[in-house]
Structures are given as structure tokens and as C-alpha cells.
Design a protein around this motif. Structure first.
Motif, PDB file in Angstrom:
ATOM      1  N   ARG A  32      46.137  42.141  27.379  1.00  0.00           N
ATOM      2  CA  ARG A  32      46.743  42.019  26.053  1.00  0.00           C
ATOM      3  C   ARG A  32      47.014  43.398  25.448  1.00  0.00           C
ATOM      4  O   ARG A  32      48.081  43.649  24.888  1.00  0.00           O
ATOM      5  CB  ARG A  32      45.855  41.192  25.126  1.00  0.00           C
ATOM      6  N   SER A  33      46.040  44.299  25.576  1.00  0.00           N
ATOM      7  CA  SER A  33      46.230  45.659  25.060  1.00  0.00           C
ATOM      8  C   SER A  33      47.354  46.372  25.794  1.00  0.00           C
ATOM      9  O   SER A  33      48.147  47.096  25.192  1.00  0.00           O
ATOM     10  CB  SER A  33      44.930  46.453  25.185  1.00  0.00           C
ATOM     11  N   LEU A  34      47.419  46.156  27.105  1.00  0.00           N
ATOM     12  CA  LEU A  34      48.490  46.765  27.898  1.00  0.00           C
ATOM     13  C   LEU A  34      49.855  46.326  27.390  1.00  0.00           C
ATOM     14  O   LEU A  34      50.765  47.158  27.178  1.00  0.00           O
ATOM     15  CB  LEU A  34      48.323  46.382  29.365  1.00  0.00           C
ATOM     16  N   LEU A  35      50.031  45.041  27.173  1.00  0.00           N
ATOM     17  CA  LEU A  35      51.315  44.518  26.701  1.00  0.00           C
ATOM     18  C   LEU A  35      51.650  45.028  25.307  1.00  0.00           C
ATOM     19  O   LEU A  35      52.814  45.346  25.001  1.00  0.00           O
ATOM     20  CB  LEU A  35      51.292  42.993  26.716  1.00  0.00           C
ATOM     21  N   ASN A  36      50.648  45.136  24.435  1.00  0.00           N
ATOM     22  CA  ASN A  36      50.879  45.658  23.083  1.00  0.00           C
ATOM     23  C   ASN A  36      51.318  47.114  23.114  1.00  0.00           C
ATOM     24  O   ASN A  36      52.184  47.537  22.336  1.00  0.00           O
ATOM     25  CB  ASN A  36      49.619  45.503  22.236  1.00  0.00           C
ATOM     26  N   ILE A  61      46.684  53.603  31.909  1.00  0.00           N
ATOM     27  CA  ILE A  61      45.932  53.138  33.079  1.00  0.00           C
ATOM     28  C   ILE A  61      45.398  51.756  32.728  1.00  0.00           C
ATOM     29  O   ILE A  61      44.801  51.563  31.668  1.00  0.00           O
ATOM     30  CB  ILE A  61      44.749  54.080  33.421  1.00  0.00           C
ATOM     31  N   SER A  62      45.620  50.799  33.603  1.00  0.00           N
ATOM     32  CA  SER A  62      45.160  49.436  33.363  1.00  0.00           C
ATOM     33  C   SER A  62      44.050  49.082  34.341  1.00  0.00           C
ATOM     34  O   SER A  62      43.847  49.766  35.351  1.00  0.00           O
ATOM     35  CB  SER A  62      46.318  48.450  33.516  1.00  0.00           C
ATOM     36  N   TYR A  63      43.316  48.022  34.027  1.00  0.00           N
ATOM     37  CA  TYR A  63      42.265  47.527  34.912  1.00  0.00           C
ATOM     38  C   TYR A  63      42.735  46.269  35.623  1.00  0.00           C
ATOM     39  O   TYR A  63      43.450  45.457  35.043  1.00  0.00           O
ATOM     40  CB  TYR A  63      40.993  47.208  34.119  1.00  0.00           C
ATOM     41  N   ASN A  64      42.343  46.128  36.870  1.00  0.00           N
ATOM     42  CA  ASN A  64      42.556  44.934  37.697  1.00  0.00           C
ATOM     43  C   ASN A  64      43.992  44.829  38.197  1.00  0.00           C
ATOM     44  O   ASN A  64      44.922  44.591  37.438  1.00  0.00           O
ATOM     45  CB  ASN A  64      42.150  43.658  36.961  1.00  0.00           C
ATOM     46  N   GLU A  65      44.142  45.001  39.496  1.00  0.00           N
ATOM     47  CA  GLU A  65      45.440  45.011  40.157  1.00  0.00           C
ATOM     48  C   GLU A  65      46.066  43.615  40.196  1.00  0.00           C
ATOM     49  O   GLU A  65      45.413  42.627  40.558  1.00  0.00           O
ATOM     50  CB  GLU A  65      45.263  45.540  41.587  1.00  0.00           C
ATOM     51  N   THR A  66      47.334  43.547  39.796  1.00  0.00           N
ATOM     52  CA  THR A  66      48.118  42.323  39.920  1.00  0.00           C
ATOM     53  C   THR A  66      49.514  42.687  40.398  1.00  0.00           C
ATOM     54  O   THR A  66      49.950  43.841  40.269  1.00  0.00           O
ATOM     55  CB  THR A  66      48.238  41.566  38.581  1.00  0.00           C
ATOM     56  N   LEU A  67      50.239  41.712  40.910  1.00  0.00           N
ATOM     57  CA  LEU A  67      51.602  41.948  41.391  1.00  0.00           C
ATOM     58  C   LEU A  67      52.502  42.428  40.257  1.00  0.00           C
ATOM     59  O   LEU A  67      53.354  43.299  40.456  1.00  0.00           O
ATOM     60  CB  LEU A  67      52.159  40.657  41.996  1.00  0.00           C
ATOM     61  N   LYS A 113      51.813  44.314  37.747  1.00  0.00           N
ATOM     62  CA  LYS A 113      51.618  45.730  37.410  1.00  0.00           C
ATOM     63  C   LYS A 113      52.258  46.673  38.424  1.00  0.00           C
ATOM     64  O   LYS A 113      52.432  47.858  38.144  1.00  0.00           O
ATOM     65  CB  LYS A 113      50.114  46.020  37.262  1.00  0.00           C
ATOM     66  N   GLU A 114      52.600  46.139  39.573  1.00  0.00           N
ATOM     67  CA  GLU A 114      53.315  46.961  40.551  1.00  0.00           C
ATOM     68  C   GLU A 114      54.747  47.236  40.118  1.00  0.00           C
ATOM     69  O   GLU A 114      55.332  48.245  40.513  1.00  0.00           O
ATOM     70  CB  GLU A 114      53.322  46.267  41.916  1.00  0.00           C
ATOM     71  N   VAL A 115      55.329  46.341  39.297  1.00  0.00           N
ATOM     72  CA  VAL A 115      56.759  46.439  39.017  1.00  0.00           C
ATOM     73  C   VAL A 115      57.096  46.704  37.544  1.00  0.00           C
ATOM     74  O   VAL A 115      58.156  47.282  37.254  1.00  0.00           O
ATOM     75  CB  VAL A 115      57.478  45.146  39.474  1.00  0.00           C
ATOM     76  N   VAL A 116      56.230  46.289  36.604  1.00  0.00           N
ATOM     77  CA  VAL A 116      56.569  46.438  35.195  1.00  0.00           C
ATOM     78  C   VAL A 116      56.614  47.914  34.809  1.00  0.00           C
ATOM     79  O   VAL A 116      55.777  48.717  35.233  1.00  0.00           O
ATOM     80  CB  VAL A 116      55.565  45.659  34.306  1.00  0.00           C
ATOM     81  N   GLU A 117      57.633  48.296  34.037  1.00  0.00           N
ATOM     82  CA  GLU A 117      57.806  49.674  33.557  1.00  0.00           C
ATOM     83  C   GLU A 117      57.770  50.710  34.681  1.00  0.00           C
ATOM     84  O   GLU A 117      57.271  51.818  34.506  1.00  0.00           O
ATOM     85  CB  GLU A 117      56.743  50.008  32.515  1.00  0.00           C
ATOM     86  N   GLY A 118      58.270  50.336  35.839  1.00  0.00           N
ATOM     87  CA  GLY A 118      58.285  51.272  36.960  1.00  0.00           C
ATOM     88  C   GLY A 118      56.967  51.367  37.693  1.00  0.00           C
ATOM     89  O   GLY A 118      56.826  52.169  38.625  1.00  0.00           O
ATOM     90  N   GLY A 119      55.974  50.572  37.267  1.00  0.00           N
ATOM     91  CA  GLY A 119      54.658  50.569  37.928  1.00  0.00           C
ATOM     92  C   GLY A 119      53.562  51.070  37.012  1.00  0.00           C
ATOM     93  O   GLY A 119      53.679  52.143  36.418  1.00  0.00           O
TER      94      GLY A 119
END
Length: 330
Positions: free
Chosen positions: A254-258, A277-283, A285-291
Motif C-alpha cells: 500500500r505504501s509503495l503504491l501511494n 525499495i520494496s519488500y517481497n518479490e512479485t511479478l 514489481k518486475e515491470v511496474v515503473e521500469g522495475g
């Protein structure tokens, strides 16, 4: 070999079935070995003959045991696939824990039934789920999350049937576990990208103590102090406090999206103006905003290793591997 407990939610005939299945699974009963007689179980546990007979008939009908007239009951085959049941208690479900769950199921195979429950960080729910299912399962996998003193609740379960997942609190040190070391993992990960972090003016950890493990905060502070990096810790991301030159580390999505939303509104560029820097790898996060750069434990490995521990009846404590995935956001 057979233990009968009273005042549980499990019928006594099912307790006999579970005990025999477990003995075969552990190798205590092998091909051709004789089981205790119906009368011996009946007398030892003050049961009716029908109760014991019901359990043995169930095992016989499934091909696990066979009866020999005038002699008794024997193990029919040591190669029989025993339907075992696993109680899996998560704190909550999200995309990366779904990876853990799916890998766990795949590695276990088809002959083990897994029932999944959620406590949602509620102590009463946690306690009720445990107490409602005493003796119902061969194994109990417990993800305590931030709940404290959980050992007082789970001590009603056989210790050799319990596996702790993800967070290993001090009162759970005697249990088998596969866990994250949040303090060491965040310190190690940030140390690998120290030079990239130092290009920012301030390092901000969005940390809610009600939702995040304390080790994460300890490792973050240790890293910043050791490397003389200005830092700030806030429980909630506040858009008005965002400043150009800040680097944020966000354990929750949620904080990442905000943060991304504010960047777009303010016409700020990720990495150039604000780092993330975000926590916990997801598909995603590989592509949003260039990674998005992420620090993450390997949830698929956690599921695979957990299955191995169940299948091999392995009672040990394993630290799960982690990694940092460096991408455009840093």
C-alpha cells in the motif's frame, strides 16, 4: 503406539486411525507386523469394542491393514500411500504467500491433504482454530506473524508434529521451523547496495510496529548508523512529507503504491528524484515503473523446504534464503 485423548473434538475411533497411519508413516509398523488386538486397545483405553472395530474396518477397507482369521490384524503393505492431513495456519494470504502455498502443495504430492486457515493477527481466532482442531491432523504448520506468546496456545499440540513458519519468536525456539531472520537479512541486503543508497539525502523506512517484525527495524537502524546515513522511521507514509532526494523502503505494498501515485502527481521521476525499495518479490514489481528494487525471502524455496521437512519427518530449524533484486527504482 495408540494414545487416546479425551475432551478433544476428534472421535476416539479417528484417533486410533490416525495413530496407526502415523506408525506406518514413521516406520514403526512395517509390512507383516501385527497390530494390537481389538481387546487390548479396548481394555487399555476403556473403549467399546465397536469403537475399535470401526477404526480397524476403516483401515482394512482402505487396504492399509488386513485381518487373518484366528490371528488378528496385520499391516497389508509398507508401500501403501497413507492419506495424511496437514493443518496450515497462515496470518493472511497475499500473492507471495500464495507462491509458498502452491509450491508446498506441489512438493507434497497428491496423497496428503492440506487444510488452510487464517488468523488475521487476531489472538482469539488463533487460539480457537488451534483448540478446535486438536488431534485432527498429522502435522500442524503455524505462521504466528506478530502474535506473541503463541507457545502457550500451541502447547496443547504434540511438539513433534508442529512446524513454525516465517517468524520464529523466542518462545518458539524448541520447535522445528523454517524462518526469516529479518534483522540480518535487511542489513545484508542493504549492505550490497550501499553505494546506491548513499546518493540519496535521507533513507526513510515506512514501518508499522503492529504489522512488521521488529528485526526489520533493528537491521535498518544498524545499517544506517554503521554507514552514517541520515534516516527516518515513520509508521505511515504521508504524501506531504515526501522530499526530493528521499529513498523509501516499504515493507507493505500500500505504501509503495501511494509513493508511486505521489510521484506521478508531483511530476517526479523514480530513481532520479525519489528512490524506492520494496519488500517481497512479485511479478508486478518486475515491470511496474521500469522495475522496483525488492528485498525478499525465497517463498517458493520456503514451500519446497517445508514439504521436505513434512515428508521426511525432519525436526530442525532452517533459515530461509533471501536476496535483493536491484532494478530501476534504486
Amino acid at each position: 503406539m495408540i494414545e487416546i485423548k479425551t475432551n478433544t473434538g476428534t472421535p476416539k475411533y479417528k484417533q486410533i486411525i490416525l495413530a496407526v497411519e502415523q506408525a506406518i508413516s514413521n516406520g514403526d509398523l512395517t509390512l507383516g507386523m501385527q497390530l494390537p488386538s481389538i481387546n487390548s486397545i479396548k481394555e487399555a483405553h476403556k473403549l467399546s469394542r465397536d469403537t475399535v472395530l470401526m477404526a480397524y474396518n476403516d483401515l482394512k477397507n482402505r487396504g492399509i491393514i488386513q485381518s487373518v482369521v484366528g490371528k488378528g490384524y496385520f499391516v497389508a503393505s509398507e508401500h501403501v500411500h497413507i492419506q495424511q492431513k496437514v493443518f496450515l495456519l497462515f496470518d493472511e494470504l497475499n500473492s507471495f504467500k500464495e507462491d509458498l502455498y502452491n509450491t508446498f502443495l506441489t512438493e507434497l504430492g497428491k496423497n496428503i491433504q492440506v487444510d488452510i486457515f487464517f488468523h488475521h493477527f487476531n489472538e482469539n481466532t488463533f487460539s480457537k482454530l488451534i483448540n478446535d482442531h486438536i488431534d485432527d491432523y498429522h502435522y500442524y504448520i503455524i505462521m504466528p506473524g506478530l502474535l506473541k506468546n503463541t507457545s502457550k496456545v500451541i502447547n496443547v499440540l504434540p511438539k513433534d508434529k508442529v512446524f513454525i513458519l516465517d517468524q520464529l519468536h523466542s518462545d518458539l525456539k524448541d520447535y522445528a521451523a523454517i524462518y526469516q531472520d529479518f534483522e540480518k537479512d535487511i542489513f545484508s541486503s542493504l549492505s550490497k547496495v550501499k553505494d546506491l543508497i548513499k546518493k540519496y539525502k535521507q533513507f526513510v523506512l515506512v514501518f508499522d510496529p503492529k504489522k512488521q517484525p521488529s528485526g526489520m527495524k533493528k537491521g535498518f537502524v544498524k545499517f544506517c548508523k554503521q554507514n552514517e546515513i541520515p534516516y527516518q522511521i515513520t509508521a505511515v507514509f504521508e504524501p506531504e512529507t515526501l522530499k526530493k532526494g528521499d529513498l523509501f523502503i516499504t515493507p507493505d505494498d500500500r505504501s509503495l503504491l501511494n509513493i508511486i501515485k505521489v510521484l506521478k502527481n508531483e511530476n517526479l521521476a523514480i530513481s532520479k528524484d525519489i528512490g524506492v525499495i520494496s519488500y517481497n518479490e512479485t511479478l508486478l514489481k518486475e515491470v511496474v515503473e521500469g522495475g522496483i528494487t525488492t528485498i525478499s525471502t525465497d517463498f517458493k524455496y520456503m514451500g519446497k523446504r517445508l514439504a521436505e521437512m513434512i515428508l521426511n519427518n525432519e525436526h530442525t530449524q532452517v533459515k530461509n534464503p533471501h536476496n535483493i533484486f536491484i532494478r530501476h527504482s534504486l
